[in-house]
Each structure stands twice: as structure tokens, then as C-alpha cells.
Write a protein that holds these residues in place. Structure first.
Motif, PDB file in Angstrom:
ATOM      1  N   UNK A 192       0.857  -1.188   0.000  1.00  5.91           N
ATOM      2  CA  UNK A 192       0.000   0.000   0.000  1.00  5.91           C
ATOM      3  C   UNK A 192       0.892   1.236   0.000  1.00  5.91           C
ATOM      4  N   UNK A 193       0.841   2.000  -1.092  1.00  2.00           N
ATOM      5  CA  UNK A 193       1.705   3.165  -1.246  1.00  2.00           C
ATOM      6  C   UNK A 193       0.900   4.461  -1.227  1.00  2.00           C
TER       7      UNK A 193
ATOM      8  N   UNK B  76       7.015   6.158   8.283  1.00  2.00           N
ATOM      9  CA  UNK B  76       7.698   4.930   7.857  1.00  2.00           C
ATOM     10  C   UNK B  76       7.312   4.576   6.420  1.00  2.00           C
ATOM     11  N   UNK B  77       8.270   4.016   5.704  1.00  2.62           N
ATOM     12  CA  UNK B  77       7.954   3.299   4.475  1.00  2.62           C
ATOM     13  C   UNK B  77       8.685   1.967   4.497  1.00  2.62           C
TER      14      UNK B  77
ATOM     15  N   UNK C 119       2.324  -4.736   3.523  1.00  6.59           N
ATOM     16  CA  UNK C 119       3.249  -3.622   3.734  1.00  6.59           C
ATOM     17  C   UNK C 119       2.595  -2.292   3.360  1.00  6.59           C
ATOM     18  N   UNK C 120       2.955  -1.254   4.107  1.00  7.46           N
ATOM     19  CA  UNK C 120       2.411   0.065   3.830  1.00  7.46           C
ATOM     20  C   UNK C 120       3.415   1.159   4.106  1.00  7.46           C
ATOM     21  N   UNK C 121       2.971   2.401   3.964  1.00  6.34           N
ATOM     22  CA  UNK C 121       3.804   3.553   4.257  1.00  6.34           C
ATOM     23  C   UNK C 121       2.908   4.730   4.619  1.00  6.34           C
ATOM     24  N   UNK C 122       3.507   5.738   5.221  1.00  6.77           N
ATOM     25  CA  UNK C 122       2.739   6.925   5.550  1.00  6.77           C
ATOM     26  C   UNK C 122       3.313   7.646   6.751  1.00  6.77           C
TER      27      UNK C 122
ATOM     28  N   UNK D 225       1.678   0.337   8.280  1.00  2.00           N
ATOM     29  CA  UNK D 225       2.746   1.341   8.201  1.00  2.00           C
ATOM     30  C   UNK D 225       3.824   1.166   9.231  1.00  2.00           C
ATOM     31  N   UNK D 226       3.857   0.050   9.939  1.00  2.00           N
ATOM     32  CA  UNK D 226       4.882  -0.296  10.940  1.00  2.00           C
ATOM     33  C   UNK D 226       5.071   0.877  11.919  1.00  2.00           C
TER      34      UNK D 226
END
Length: 404
Positions: free
Chosen positions: A47-48, A187-188, A227-230, A334-335
Motif C-alpha cells: 500500500x503506497x 515509515x515506508x 506492507x504500507x507507508x505513511x 505502516x509499521x
């Protein structure tokens, strides 16, 4: 003392900015897609952020010196400060702190530079490799950009990092170390090494034929997280400081509980003892009881063990569990940013009196008996809510929020 939440900044796969993220979450459409960078790996989707470009907000020169995780945090900080009505040009920077959660630093950029090393192109490696990638730089760069000259640190408790940062920030206000703290997480983990590593640990969904349906918290067919980011940034202030400048609080961070399972490097304690203690601590800190909690934003990773352990704890804590949502079903995991993003969404949920839905919950795990909001947002009267974050290493953080 509660901490007033006077500003929010959000960058998530659901949308760029607070309003876009909220709308995307309420729409409940999963954002997982194939990512060209992950091509050829066992798990090739994540997920970006949709079309993120930091240059308009930061300028090309600053953007070029930063790794993605720092760019996201800084852009979200600028949105949060504007939302809070704060002008760094006139504040007392010595009374402004920064606490940001991050789990892995600049793994996206570091991976690119390591590729040059593998190819023997030593002179092509950027001299900014280390300043871009070390985790503390996300807090340091925010301080440089907005002249926040008080306590400055990064919390690293894996998937609980963002929530831990908010708890530490609230404590700095209570200790009178600051009047304002810029707090949250960024985090990414949309990189080849992260995908391969988590995949080898059997933590990721392998639903490569249906990425959008891969993150399915509490569903009987869940098989791992996505997996994600943000980035999520909250401006926390002493209530009296906010009142003195005429600021309107979006909500209040009232309680924080932090514990360790002491059980296993990656698996949760199935007894849930650590989570129960963290929840009890957060409630006691806020002066609340379980009967006061009218919503839970779940950690809800979509892994077999984590979802079941969290659900069983909620079932034991609450005679009749309040409505639950799990937004990782829409934006992935997003960990280090997850806890902060979910905290911000909990504030929005209380403010709007509306719970965004959990996506992909087609058939509830028969061992789970929770009232999970699905399909469409649910209007709900709420004065207090919990936001849960748990992590590899057995680190637990629970935040209690009150409505404005």
C-alpha cells in the motif's frame, strides 16, 4: 493532565492530507496494489501513497537531501502546524519538542545506495547516505525546519513506535518540559528487503492474485499483513497553552499504557497478559473504566495470531465489547507510522462521531466475538476511545482519547 490535540497531519495510502485520508477510510476501499520495485519477489504488492511529491511543500533542494520517511514526516508536520494555527516564526522554540516513532529508518534509500555498493560503484554512493537513513534524522530535520528546540527524539518500538511517541510526548507535557510537542510516526517499508524479510518470516499475506483483498483483519481467511507507508503527526499541547492562544482542540490524549510481553521475538503472548496490563494502565491514567470506552481502533494486522490474541483480550476486558474498526484493511501496515496514523484517525472518529469501516471482513473467525464495523461507516455516539498498537519484541502501547 490531558494533552490537547490541536493539529493533525496525515499522509496515507488512503489519501494525501487529513481530509483525503478520512474520506478514503470512510469509503473503505483497500489500497493494496502491485509495486514494480517488488517485481519477482514472493510478495510483490503493498500500500503506497497515491502520487506523493514532497517538492511543492519542501522545495527541491530540501527534498533531495531527505529520505522518503523524513519527507513524509515533514510534510505531515507542516499540515499539522497549519491545522493547529501555529507559526514557528513567533513561538518559543525552546518549549517545543519533537517525538517521532520510526521502526527502520531510511530503508528505501539505503537499499538504493547498497545496490551501488554491490555493483562496485563506490564513488556513486551519496555522501548523504547516512544522514538520510539513520532514524533520528526524522526528528532532527523537523526541528531544523520549524525551529523546535526542546527535547528531540525518535522512539523505536517496531509497530508500536508511533503510539509510543505520542505517550512519551504527553509525558513531556506533564513534566513541564514543553508546552507543545510535535509527535507521531513515519515509515515506508515498501522496499525489496522489507518485503523479502517479512515474507521469509511468514508475516505477509501471499494473496498475490488479489492484493486488494489481502489485508482482512479478523476474517477467517486472513493470512498475513500488507506492507504500507505513511506519516501521522499530532500537535499536542498543554490545554492551558492551547486555551491561552484561542486554539480549538480536536480531541484529548488522556491515557497511555506501555508494557512488554516478554514472551517471543515475533509472536504475541496468547494469554494477552501484557495487552491487558497496557490497557488497564491507559484507562487508569485517563481516569476511565472499560464502561466508558465506546470504540476501539484495533491493531488488527490481519495475521492469524495477532488478531486472535487482540480479539480475545477485548472480549475478556469488555462484557460487551464496543464497536471496533481495523484500518490496516484499507491502508496496510505502516509499521512505525501505524500507531500514530491510527491515533489520528481515532481523534477524527471521536470528532465526527463516525467509525470508518473495516474492509475485506467477509467471514468472521468463529473464535472472535466482536462488534466490528464493516462495509460502510457507522454513526456512533462516543466520548472516549482506545487505540491499540502491538509489536515485534512484545511491545504494547495503548492510547486513550476523549472527544473534544
Amino acid at each position: 493532565m490531558d494533552a490537547a490535540v490541536t493539529g493533525l497531519g496525515l499522509l496515507t495510502p488512503a489519501g494525501l492530507g487529513v481530509d483525503a485520508t478520512w474520506q478514503g477510510l470512510c469509503d473503505g476501499r483497500p489500497t493494496a496494489r502491485q509495486h514494480p520495485v517488488l517485481e519477482g519477489l514472493p510478495v510483490d504488492f503493498c500500500c503506497r501513497l497515491p502520487g506523493f511529491d514532497a517538492v511543492p511543500a519542501l522545495g527541491r533542494r530540501l527534498s533531495c537531501r531527505l529520505d522518503l520517511f523524513t519527507e513524509m514526516a515533514l510534510v505531515a508536520t507542516l499540515e499539522a502546524l497549519q491545522d493547529a494555527g501555529l507559526d514557528p516564526a513567533v513561538w518559543d522554540g525552546a518549549r517545543v519538542g519533537v517525538v517521532i516513532g520510526n521502526g527502520s529508518g531510511g530503508n528505501v534509500g539505503l537499499e538504493q545506495e547498497y545496490g551501488k555498493l554491490q555493483e562496485g560503484r563506490i564513488r556513486a554512493i551519496s555522501p548523504l547516505t547516512i544522514p538520510r537513513s539513520v532514524p533520528n534524522m526524522v526528528a532532527g530535520e523537523i526541528a531544523i525546519a520549524v525551529k523546535a528546540l526542546g527535547p528531540n527524539l525518535v522512539t523505536a518500538t517496531a509497530c508500536a513506535s508511533g503510539a509510543t511517541a505520542l505517550g512519551v510526548a504527553r509525558d513531556l507535557l506533564r513534566l513541564d518540559r514543553c508546552d507543545i510537542v510535535i509527535a507521531g510516526g513515519s515509515e515506508s517499508v515498501c522496499s525489496r528487503i522489507a518485503s523479502a524479510g517479512f515474507s521469509q518470516a511468514c508475516a505477509l499475506s501471499t494473496r498475490t492474485h488479489d492484493p486488494a483483498g489481502a489485508s482482512r483483519p479478523f476474517d477467517t481467511d486472513r493470512d498475513g499483513f500488507v506492507l504500507g507507508e505513511g506519516a501521522g503527526i499530532l500537535i499536542l499541547e498543554k490545554p492551558e497553552h492551547a486555551r491561552a492562544r484561542g486554539a480549538q482542540a480536536r480531541g484529548y490524549l488522556s491515557g497511555y499504557g506501555s508494557t512488554a510481553d516478554g514472551f517471543h521475538p515475533t509472536a504475541p503472548d496468547p494469554s494477552g497478559a501484557g495487552v491487558r496490563r497496557a490497557t488497564a494502565m491507559a484507562l487508569a491514567d485517563a481516569g476511565l473504566s472499560t464502561s466508558d470506552i465506546e470504540h476501539v481502533n484495533a491493531h488488527g494486522t490481519s495475521t492469524q495470531k495477532n488478531d486472535l490474541a487482540e480479539a480475545l483480550v477485548l472480549q475478556k476486558l469488555f462484557p460487551s465489547p464496543p464497536p471496533v474498526t481495523a484500518i490496516k484493511s484499507v491502508i496496510g501496515h505502516g509499521v512505525g507510522a501505524a500507531g500514530a496514523i491510527e491515533a489520528a484517525v481515532t481523534v477524527l472518529t471521536l470528532q465526527h462521531q463516525l467509525i470508518p469501516p473495516t474492509a475485506n471482513l467477509d467471514q468472521m473467525d468463529p473464535q472472535i466475538d466482536l462488534d466490528i464495523v464493516t462495509k460502510t461507516p457507522r454513526p456512533h455516539t462516543m466520548q472516549a476511545a482506545l487505540s491499540n498498537s502491538f509489536a515485534f519484541g512484545g511491545q504494547n502501547a495503548v492510547l486513550a482519547f476523549r472527544a473534544p
